[in-house]
Design a protein around this motif. Structure first.
Motif, PDB file in Angstrom:
ATOM      1  N   ILE A  54       0.957  -1.230  -0.059  1.00 41.81           N
ATOM      2  CA  ILE A  54       0.106   0.037   0.156  1.00 41.81           C
ATOM      3  C   ILE A  54       0.825   1.317  -0.014  1.00 41.81           C
ATOM      4  N   ASP A  55       2.114   1.181   0.694  1.00 45.95           N
ATOM      5  CA  ASP A  55       2.836   2.361   0.620  1.00 45.95           C
ATOM      6  C   ASP A  55       3.479   2.775  -0.828  1.00 45.95           C
ATOM      7  N   ARG A  56       3.583   1.495  -1.292  1.00 46.60           N
ATOM      8  CA  ARG A  56       4.188   1.706  -2.847  1.00 46.60           C
ATOM      9  C   ARG A  56       3.181   2.214  -3.909  1.00 46.60           C
ATOM     10  N   ILE A  57       1.859   1.829  -3.572  1.00 45.11           N
ATOM     11  CA  ILE A  57       0.648   2.157  -4.291  1.00 45.11           C
ATOM     12  C   ILE A  57       0.293   3.662  -4.248  1.00 45.11           C
ATOM     13  N   VAL A  58       0.798   4.153  -2.886  1.00 43.33           N
ATOM     14  CA  VAL A  58       0.436   5.558  -2.717  1.00 43.33           C
ATOM     15  C   VAL A  58       1.782   6.323  -3.275  1.00 43.33           C
ATOM     16  N   ARG A  59       2.760   5.776  -3.046  1.00 42.01           N
ATOM     17  CA  ARG A  59       4.024   6.398  -3.712  1.00 42.01           C
ATOM     18  C   ARG A  59       3.892   6.596  -5.309  1.00 42.01           C
ATOM     19  N   ASP A  60       3.242   5.669  -5.784  1.00 44.87           N
ATOM     20  CA  ASP A  60       3.288   5.481  -7.349  1.00 44.87           C
ATOM     21  C   ASP A  60       2.008   6.518  -7.725  1.00 44.87           C
ATOM     22  N   ALA A  61       1.115   6.616  -7.159  1.00 42.41           N
ATOM     23  CA  ALA A  61      -0.008   7.354  -7.435  1.00 42.41           C
ATOM     24  C   ALA A  61       0.662   9.084  -7.417  1.00 42.41           C
ATOM     25  N   GLY A  62       1.361   9.365  -6.400  1.00 41.50           N
ATOM     26  CA  GLY A  62       2.044  10.511  -6.100  1.00 41.50           C
ATOM     27  C   GLY A  62       2.941  10.815  -7.220  1.00 41.50           C
ATOM     28  N   ASP A  63       3.726   9.944  -7.715  1.00 38.04           N
ATOM     29  CA  ASP A  63       4.677  10.077  -8.721  1.00 38.04           C
ATOM     30  C   ASP A  63       4.212  10.130 -10.231  1.00 38.04           C
ATOM     31  N   LEU A  64       2.901   9.746 -10.509  1.00 35.60           N
ATOM     32  CA  LEU A  64       2.123   9.916 -11.738  1.00 35.60           C
ATOM     33  C   LEU A  64       1.581  11.024 -11.782  1.00 35.60           C
ATOM     34  N   ALA A  65       1.257  11.595 -10.676  1.00 36.23           N
ATOM     35  CA  ALA A  65       0.448  12.923 -10.768  1.00 36.23           C
ATOM     36  C   ALA A  65       1.118  13.999 -11.727  1.00 36.23           C
ATOM     37  N   PRO A  66       2.311  14.115 -11.554  1.00 38.97           N
ATOM     38  CA  PRO A  66       3.059  15.316 -12.264  1.00 38.97           C
ATOM     39  C   PRO A  66       3.380  14.832 -13.832  1.00 38.97           C
ATOM     40  N   LEU A  67       2.932  13.614 -14.099  1.00 38.27           N
ATOM     41  CA  LEU A  67       3.016  13.087 -15.419  1.00 38.27           C
ATOM     42  C   LEU A  67       1.630  13.337 -16.104  1.00 38.27           C
ATOM     43  N   GLY A  68       0.643  13.658 -15.291  1.00 40.13           N
ATOM     44  CA  GLY A  68      -0.610  14.032 -16.023  1.00 40.13           C
ATOM     45  C   GLY A  68      -1.717  12.728 -15.787  1.00 40.13           C
ATOM     46  N   VAL A  69      -1.335  11.871 -15.122  1.00 45.93           N
ATOM     47  CA  VAL A  69      -1.823  10.534 -14.816  1.00 45.93           C
ATOM     48  C   VAL A  69      -2.791  10.714 -13.772  1.00 45.93           C
ATOM     49  N   GLY A  70      -4.172  10.616 -13.720  1.00 48.30           N
ATOM     50  CA  GLY A  70      -5.098  10.673 -12.475  1.00 48.30           C
ATOM     51  C   GLY A  70      -4.938   9.267 -11.798  1.00 48.30           C
ATOM     52  N   PHE A  71      -5.366   9.041 -10.590  1.00 50.82           N
ATOM     53  CA  PHE A  71      -5.302   7.893  -9.926  1.00 50.82           C
ATOM     54  C   PHE A  71      -6.647   7.849  -9.079  1.00 50.82           C
ATOM     55  N   ALA A  72      -7.268   6.414  -8.788  1.00 49.20           N
ATOM     56  CA  ALA A  72      -8.086   6.348  -7.731  1.00 49.20           C
ATOM     57  C   ALA A  72      -8.371   4.943  -7.538  1.00 49.20           C
ATOM     58  N   ALA A  73      -8.575   4.612  -6.405  1.00 50.50           N
ATOM     59  CA  ALA A  73      -8.766   3.183  -5.826  1.00 50.50           C
ATOM     60  C   ALA A  73     -10.266   2.804  -5.592  1.00 50.50           C
ATOM     61  N   ILE A  74     -10.506   1.706  -5.910  1.00 47.47           N
ATOM     62  CA  ILE A  74     -12.004   1.374  -5.843  1.00 47.47           C
ATOM     63  C   ILE A  74     -12.013   0.150  -4.784  1.00 47.47           C
ATOM     64  N   CYS A  75     -12.915  -0.053  -4.164  1.00 45.92           N
ATOM     65  CA  CYS A  75     -13.094  -1.336  -3.309  1.00 45.92           C
ATOM     66  C   CYS A  75     -14.291  -1.819  -3.406  1.00 45.92           C
ATOM     67  N   SER A  76     -14.463  -3.083  -4.073  1.00 42.36           N
ATOM     68  CA  SER A  76     -15.674  -3.661  -4.331  1.00 42.36           C
ATOM     69  C   SER A  76     -16.292  -4.872  -3.450  1.00 42.36           C
ATOM     70  N   ASN A  77     -15.234  -5.098  -2.575  1.00 38.98           N
ATOM     71  CA  ASN A  77     -15.660  -6.445  -1.753  1.00 38.98           C
ATOM     72  C   ASN A  77     -17.060  -6.450  -0.980  1.00 38.98           C
ATOM     73  N   ASP A  78     -17.529  -7.377  -0.897  1.00 37.97           N
ATOM     74  CA  ASP A  78     -18.885  -7.620  -0.070  1.00 37.97           C
ATOM     75  C   ASP A  78     -18.488  -7.422   1.414  1.00 37.97           C
ATOM     76  N   PRO A  79     -19.241  -6.157   1.934  1.00 36.26           N
ATOM     77  CA  PRO A  79     -18.692  -5.916   3.467  1.00 36.26           C
ATOM     78  C   PRO A  79     -19.304  -6.638   4.348  1.00 36.26           C
ATOM     79  N   GLU A  80     -20.412  -7.527   3.887  1.00 33.15           N
ATOM     80  CA  GLU A  80     -21.243  -8.374   4.748  1.00 33.15           C
ATOM     81  C   GLU A  80     -20.294  -9.702   5.264  1.00 33.15           C
ATOM     82  N   SER A  81     -19.581 -10.221   4.177  1.00 33.28           N
ATOM     83  CA  SER A  81     -18.697 -11.336   4.483  1.00 33.28           C
ATOM     84  C   SER A  81     -17.432 -10.905   4.818  1.00 33.28           C
ATOM     85  N   HIS A  82     -17.142  -9.690   4.607  1.00 32.37           N
ATOM     86  CA  HIS A  82     -15.728  -9.315   4.873  1.00 32.37           C
ATOM     87  C   HIS A  82     -15.834  -7.649   5.800  1.00 32.37           C
ATOM     88  N   PRO A  83     -16.218  -7.711   6.806  1.00 33.36           N
ATOM     89  CA  PRO A  83     -16.527  -6.634   7.382  1.00 33.36           C
ATOM     90  C   PRO A  83     -15.452  -5.571   7.547  1.00 33.36           C
TER      91      PRO A  83
END
Length: 184
Positions: A54-83
Motif C-alpha cells: 500500500i505504501d508503494r501504491i500511494v508512492r506511485d500515485a504521487g509520482d504519476l500525478a506530475p505526469l498528468g496521470v490521475g489515480f483512484a482506488a476502488i473497493c468492491s468487496n462484500d462488506p457483509e462477508s468481509h466487515p
C-alpha cells in the motif's frame, strides 16, 4: 485464495461510473482522469497483497500525478462477508495510509463486474482517451513487499502511456486475493 487477472485488452474503453469516495464526494471517470491518463486500482483493506504494497501504491500515485496521470482506488468487496472492507473501515484505511486520491466504494459491485476485476490489487491503466493500455502488476511483490529496488512495473508502464498513449506490449499480470462477491 490468490487470483490472477487476464492480460491487457488494448484499446478497451473504460466504462463510466459514479461512486462515492471515502471523502463522501461522488466521482465519475471525467472527475478522475488526468490529461495523460488514469489508473484505477481495485484494492481492499484486508488483503495481505494490498497491505504489503500500500505504501508503494500511494508512492506511485504521487509520482504519476506530475505526469498528468490521475489515480483512484476502488473497493468492491462484500462488506457483509468481509466487515474489514466496510465503507467506515475504508475511510479509516484511507486516512491511515494517507490517501490523497479518491478511494471509491463500489457497494453494488457493478463497477467491478463492468471492469471484470479479478483480484486485489488489480490495476487498470488508461491513456488520455480512456483506452486500456496496462493491466499488470505494481511490481514483483506478492503478499510480502519485495526489495526496495524492484522494477516499478505500473509506474514505468504509465509513464510510457503518458508520453506515447501506448502501453508496453509485455506485461506481467497482478496477483492478489480474489474479489469477495456478494451471494447471488
Amino acid at each position: 485464495m490468490a487470483a490472477t487477472p487476464p492480460v491487457c485488452d488494448f484499446g478497451w474503453k473504460a466504462p463510466d461510473f459514479r461512486l462515492v469516495a471515502t471523502d463522501t464526494h461522488f466521482y465519475s471517470l471525467d472527475d478522475l482522469k488526468g490529461e495523460n491518463g488514469l489508473v484505477l486500482a481495485f484494492i481492499c483493506n484486508h488483503c495481505p497483497y494490498v497491505k504489503a504494497v500500500i505504501d508503494r501504491i500511494v508512492r506511485d500515485a504521487g509520482d504519476l500525478a506530475p505526469l498528468g496521470v490521475g489515480f483512484a482506488a476502488i473497493c468492491s468487496n462484500d462488506p457483509e462477508s468481509h466487515p474489514d472492507d466496510s465503507y467506515e473501515n475504508m475511510q479509516a484505511f484511507a486516512k491511515q495510509n494517507r490517501f490523497f486520491f479518491p478511494y471509491l466504494h463500489d457497494e453494488d459491485q457493478s463497477v467491478a463486474r463492468a471492469y471484470d476485476a479479478a483480484c486485489t490489487p488489480d490495476f487498470f491503466g488508461f491513456n488520455k482517451d480512456l483506452e486500456l493500455q496496462y493491466r499488470g502488476r505494481l511490481d514483483a511483490s506478492r503478499n510480502k513487499a519485495g526489495p526496495e529496488d524492484l522494477r516499478r512495473d505500473l509506474f514505468e508502464a504509465m509513464k510510457q502511456v503518458a508520453e506515447t498513449g501506448q502501453g508496453p506490449r509485455e506485461q506481467v499480470p497482478s496477483m492478489g486475493c480474489s474479489i469477495k462477491w456478494k451471494a447471488a
